[in-house]
Design a protein around this motif. Sequence first.
Motif, PDB file in Angstrom:
ATOM      1  N   VAL A 183       0.844  -1.198   0.000  1.00  0.00           N
ATOM      2  CA  VAL A 183       0.000   0.000   0.000  1.00  0.00           C
ATOM      3  C   VAL A 183       0.880   1.249   0.000  1.00  0.00           C
ATOM      4  O   VAL A 183       1.426   1.642   1.038  1.00  0.00           O
ATOM      5  CB  VAL A 183      -0.940   0.032   1.227  1.00  0.00           C
ATOM      6  N   PRO A 184       1.058   1.905  -1.154  1.00  0.00           N
ATOM      7  CA  PRO A 184       1.787   3.176  -1.179  1.00  0.00           C
ATOM      8  C   PRO A 184       0.919   4.276  -0.581  1.00  0.00           C
ATOM      9  O   PRO A 184      -0.224   4.469  -1.001  1.00  0.00           O
ATOM     10  CB  PRO A 184       2.034   3.403  -2.680  1.00  0.00           C
ATOM     11  N   ILE A 185       1.448   4.986   0.385  1.00  0.00           N
ATOM     12  CA  ILE A 185       0.665   6.010   1.077  1.00  0.00           C
ATOM     13  C   ILE A 185       0.923   7.360   0.406  1.00  0.00           C
ATOM     14  O   ILE A 185       1.752   8.167   0.847  1.00  0.00           O
ATOM     15  CB  ILE A 185       1.008   6.039   2.579  1.00  0.00           C
ATOM     16  N   ASP A 214      -7.154  -1.197  -7.226  1.00  0.00           N
ATOM     17  CA  ASP A 214      -6.702  -2.048  -8.320  1.00  0.00           C
ATOM     18  C   ASP A 214      -5.197  -2.308  -8.285  1.00  0.00           C
ATOM     19  O   ASP A 214      -4.668  -3.019  -9.152  1.00  0.00           O
ATOM     20  CB  ASP A 214      -7.052  -1.399  -9.668  1.00  0.00           C
ATOM     21  N   PHE A 215      -4.496  -1.744  -7.318  1.00  0.00           N
ATOM     22  CA  PHE A 215      -3.038  -1.830  -7.290  1.00  0.00           C
ATOM     23  C   PHE A 215      -2.528  -3.276  -7.227  1.00  0.00           C
ATOM     24  O   PHE A 215      -1.548  -3.608  -7.923  1.00  0.00           O
ATOM     25  CB  PHE A 215      -2.490  -1.005  -6.130  1.00  0.00           C
ATOM     26  N   PRO A 216      -3.135  -4.178  -6.427  1.00  0.00           N
ATOM     27  CA  PRO A 216      -2.653  -5.566  -6.424  1.00  0.00           C
ATOM     28  C   PRO A 216      -2.686  -6.211  -7.809  1.00  0.00           C
ATOM     29  O   PRO A 216      -1.738  -6.909  -8.196  1.00  0.00           O
ATOM     30  CB  PRO A 216      -3.607  -6.269  -5.454  1.00  0.00           C
ATOM     31  N   GLU A 217      -3.761  -5.967  -8.569  1.00  0.00           N
ATOM     32  CA  GLU A 217      -3.848  -6.519  -9.916  1.00  0.00           C
ATOM     33  C   GLU A 217      -2.811  -5.890 -10.835  1.00  0.00           C
ATOM     34  O   GLU A 217      -2.237  -6.566 -11.696  1.00  0.00           O
ATOM     35  CB  GLU A 217      -5.252  -6.299 -10.482  1.00  0.00           C
ATOM     36  N   GLU A 218      -2.546  -4.588 -10.647  1.00  0.00           N
ATOM     37  CA  GLU A 218      -1.516  -3.920 -11.441  1.00  0.00           C
ATOM     38  C   GLU A 218      -0.148  -4.552 -11.198  1.00  0.00           C
ATOM     39  O   GLU A 218       0.629  -4.769 -12.144  1.00  0.00           O
ATOM     40  CB  GLU A 218      -1.451  -2.436 -11.091  1.00  0.00           C
ATOM     41  N   ILE A 219       0.147  -4.826  -9.945  1.00  0.00           N
ATOM     42  CA  ILE A 219       1.438  -5.431  -9.611  1.00  0.00           C
ATOM     43  C   ILE A 219       1.583  -6.786 -10.295  1.00  0.00           C
ATOM     44  O   ILE A 219       2.615  -7.085 -10.914  1.00  0.00           O
ATOM     45  CB  ILE A 219       1.585  -5.576  -8.086  1.00  0.00           C
ATOM     46  N   ILE A 220       0.554  -7.613 -10.179  1.00  0.00           N
ATOM     47  CA  ILE A 220       0.612  -8.958 -10.758  1.00  0.00           C
ATOM     48  C   ILE A 220       0.767  -8.894 -12.278  1.00  0.00           C
ATOM     49  O   ILE A 220       1.612  -9.584 -12.867  1.00  0.00           O
ATOM     50  CB  ILE A 220      -0.649  -9.754 -10.370  1.00  0.00           C
ATOM     51  N   ASN A 326      -9.201   7.722   2.788  1.00  0.00           N
ATOM     52  CA  ASN A 326     -10.098   6.587   2.949  1.00  0.00           C
ATOM     53  C   ASN A 326      -9.708   5.404   2.072  1.00  0.00           C
ATOM     54  O   ASN A 326      -9.760   4.249   2.511  1.00  0.00           O
ATOM     55  CB  ASN A 326     -11.539   7.008   2.641  1.00  0.00           C
ATOM     56  N   ASP A 327      -9.302   5.670   0.823  1.00  0.00           N
ATOM     57  CA  ASP A 327      -8.923   4.553  -0.047  1.00  0.00           C
ATOM     58  C   ASP A 327      -7.666   3.859   0.448  1.00  0.00           C
ATOM     59  O   ASP A 327      -7.501   2.644   0.282  1.00  0.00           O
ATOM     60  CB  ASP A 327      -8.748   5.019  -1.496  1.00  0.00           C
ATOM     61  N   GLU A 328      -6.783   4.604   1.108  1.00  0.00           N
ATOM     62  CA  GLU A 328      -5.573   4.013   1.674  1.00  0.00           C
ATOM     63  C   GLU A 328      -5.908   3.145   2.884  1.00  0.00           C
ATOM     64  O   GLU A 328      -5.335   2.064   3.072  1.00  0.00           O
ATOM     65  CB  GLU A 328      -4.587   5.115   2.052  1.00  0.00           C
ATOM     66  N   ARG A 329      -6.841   3.616   3.708  1.00  0.00           N
ATOM     67  CA  ARG A 329      -7.257   2.818   4.868  1.00  0.00           C
ATOM     68  C   ARG A 329      -7.938   1.525   4.420  1.00  0.00           C
ATOM     69  O   ARG A 329      -7.690   0.457   4.980  1.00  0.00           O
ATOM     70  CB  ARG A 329      -8.184   3.637   5.764  1.00  0.00           C
ATOM     71  N   ALA A 331      -7.422  -0.015   1.593  1.00  0.00           N
ATOM     72  CA  ALA A 331      -6.362  -0.863   1.039  1.00  0.00           C
ATOM     73  C   ALA A 331      -5.561  -1.530   2.151  1.00  0.00           C
ATOM     74  O   ALA A 331      -5.159  -2.699   2.027  1.00  0.00           O
ATOM     75  CB  ALA A 331      -5.444  -0.032   0.144  1.00  0.00           C
ATOM     76  N   LEU A 332      -5.330  -0.805   3.249  1.00  0.00           N
ATOM     77  CA  LEU A 332      -4.606  -1.380   4.379  1.00  0.00           C
ATOM     78  C   LEU A 332      -5.405  -2.510   5.014  1.00  0.00           C
ATOM     79  O   LEU A 332      -4.848  -3.566   5.361  1.00  0.00           O
ATOM     80  CB  LEU A 332      -4.305  -0.291   5.410  1.00  0.00           C
ATOM     81  N   GLU A 333      -6.701  -2.314   5.164  1.00  0.00           N
ATOM     82  CA  GLU A 333      -7.564  -3.359   5.711  1.00  0.00           C
ATOM     83  C   GLU A 333      -7.592  -4.580   4.791  1.00  0.00           C
ATOM     84  O   GLU A 333      -7.536  -5.723   5.254  1.00  0.00           O
ATOM     85  CB  GLU A 333      -8.976  -2.806   5.917  1.00  0.00           C
ATOM     86  N   ASN A 334      -7.666  -4.349   3.478  1.00  0.00           N
ATOM     87  CA  ASN A 334      -7.641  -5.452   2.520  1.00  0.00           C
ATOM     88  C   ASN A 334      -6.305  -6.193   2.568  1.00  0.00           C
ATOM     89  O   ASN A 334      -6.253  -7.421   2.446  1.00  0.00           O
ATOM     90  CB  ASN A 334      -7.895  -4.935   1.104  1.00  0.00           C
ATOM     91  N   SER A 335      -5.237  -5.431   2.748  1.00  0.00           N
ATOM     92  CA  SER A 335      -3.916  -6.033   2.855  1.00  0.00           C
ATOM     93  C   SER A 335      -3.824  -6.926   4.090  1.00  0.00           C
ATOM     94  O   SER A 335      -3.274  -8.026   4.042  1.00  0.00           O
ATOM     95  CB  SER A 335      -2.849  -4.943   2.914  1.00  0.00           C
ATOM     96  N   SER A 336      -4.388  -6.449   5.199  1.00  0.00           N
ATOM     97  CA  SER A 336      -4.384  -7.239   6.434  1.00  0.00           C
ATOM     98  C   SER A 336      -5.146  -8.549   6.243  1.00  0.00           C
ATOM     99  O   SER A 336      -4.699  -9.612   6.692  1.00  0.00           O
ATOM    100  CB  SER A 336      -5.000  -6.421   7.573  1.00  0.00           C
ATOM    101  N   ARG A 337      -6.298  -8.466   5.566  1.00  0.00           N
ATOM    102  CA  ARG A 337      -7.081  -9.686   5.308  1.00  0.00           C
ATOM    103  C   ARG A 337      -6.316 -10.637   4.399  1.00  0.00           C
ATOM    104  O   ARG A 337      -6.346 -11.860   4.596  1.00  0.00           O
ATOM    105  CB  ARG A 337      -8.430  -9.318   4.705  1.00  0.00           C
ATOM    106  N   ALA A 338      -5.626 -10.104   3.411  1.00  0.00           N
ATOM    107  CA  ALA A 338      -4.852 -10.948   2.500  1.00  0.00           C
ATOM    108  C   ALA A 338      -3.736 -11.678   3.238  1.00  0.00           C
ATOM    109  O   ALA A 338      -3.481 -12.861   2.984  1.00  0.00           O
ATOM    110  CB  ALA A 338      -4.271 -10.102   1.366  1.00  0.00           C
ATOM    111  N   VAL A 339      -3.075 -10.984   4.149  1.00  0.00           N
ATOM    112  CA  VAL A 339      -2.019 -11.614   4.953  1.00  0.00           C
ATOM    113  C   VAL A 339      -2.599 -12.717   5.826  1.00  0.00           C
ATOM    114  O   VAL A 339      -2.043 -13.821   5.930  1.00  0.00           O
ATOM    115  CB  VAL A 339      -1.295 -10.563   5.817  1.00  0.00           C
ATOM    116  N   GLU A 340      -3.732 -12.422   6.464  1.00  0.00           N
ATOM    117  CA  GLU A 340      -4.374 -13.402   7.342  1.00  0.00           C
ATOM    118  C   GLU A 340      -4.769 -14.656   6.569  1.00  0.00           C
ATOM    119  O   GLU A 340      -4.510 -15.783   7.010  1.00  0.00           O
ATOM    120  CB  GLU A 340      -5.598 -12.785   8.005  1.00  0.00           C
TER     121      GLU A 340
END
Length: 372
Positions: A183-185, A214-220, A326-329, A331-340
């Motif tokens: 997540v780039p802030i 959409d950043f995760p899909e962009e990275i992939i 808000n979009d960063e928060r 994304a951070l929550e989505n990132s946490s779920r992905a890690v979990e």
Amino acid sequence: MDVAIVGATGSCGRQVAAQLIERSLLPETATLHLVGHEGGAHESQLWGLRADLSDAFADRSPNIEVGTDVADSNADVIVMMAGATVTRETADRAALAQINRQIFTEVAESIGKMRRDVTVIVQSNPIELAISIFGQHVPRRQLIGAAAWSDSLRFERELASELGIRRPMVSAQCWGQHGDHLVPIWSRVSVRGVPEQRLADTIGAAREGRALADFPEEIIETRTRMLTLINQGDVSGAFSFIQECPPDLRAAVKPFFIHFSSATTKLATAHAVVDLLEFFARGRTVVIPGQVVLDGEFGGLRGPLAVPVLLDQRGWSQVIELPIENDERIALENSSRAVEVANESRAAQTCTEQRPAQQTGGRNAPYVVRGT
């Protein structure tokens, strides 16, 4: 401050040792412990590395010891560099979990047997898995991952390149997962010596037509295309392709380019670790992003995730909940779920696959890492 490097004979571990001494962070009265896997070439390489470091830095070298069990080191700070790295067959960091989980567990359990409190810096991958395992044996405020600092330095460098200035003039951070859910802030980016309007125009151009969701899909997608070019032998074309990407995407994907173009990311990976060691050695109080075990911070997030923390001489003292968009928060929550989800999936897979291995008594891979 005595320091132990687990995985010292790997390319990254060697760089940590060399850069640590070269920056004169350890006095001659301190001890640098080089820790490797017992038996075979990796154990013997510890002695060669010790001699090489002593020859190279005879005028400023601390006492250097070698060993195969980190618990015997009595170090104040332990750097975890051991484990396998990405290859063409395991280009996703998540694929490393099957190999590295047992290594992480063995080293963490060994640290847990030490009779003193230690600070642990982790740079092995998947780093969120490593932090989760080490968190079972190390107090959470004495455990930090350096990969978020690596990501942030790369983000700063790409922004500096975009603006035609040097990296120290840029302040930028990457949070979240060290991987596809980085997540780039953007809202916290600041630059010295550049007019506000120019910075705003640069950020606007970089983000135009894109959504952080959409950043995760962009990275992939970007990584896949880049690896295709490299596999076709078009390394220069892969580099040119990456250079045309926005700065946050370059920061996320360029480490893979470096690694798969045969250079590996050993220099930048080690540099970030030694930065953290310098913060501790100099007693500097700074706020940096790092992988830590969250316990309800940032609106109830839990588990391993990269967020800004306040460093002290023993680790970190608190999570700094900086205001973000808000979009960063989200994304951070989505990132946490992905890690979990990833950690739960890896745990279930490992439990299933390890049963026959335990019956046959097979040994694990050596404690050596070539890049991250």
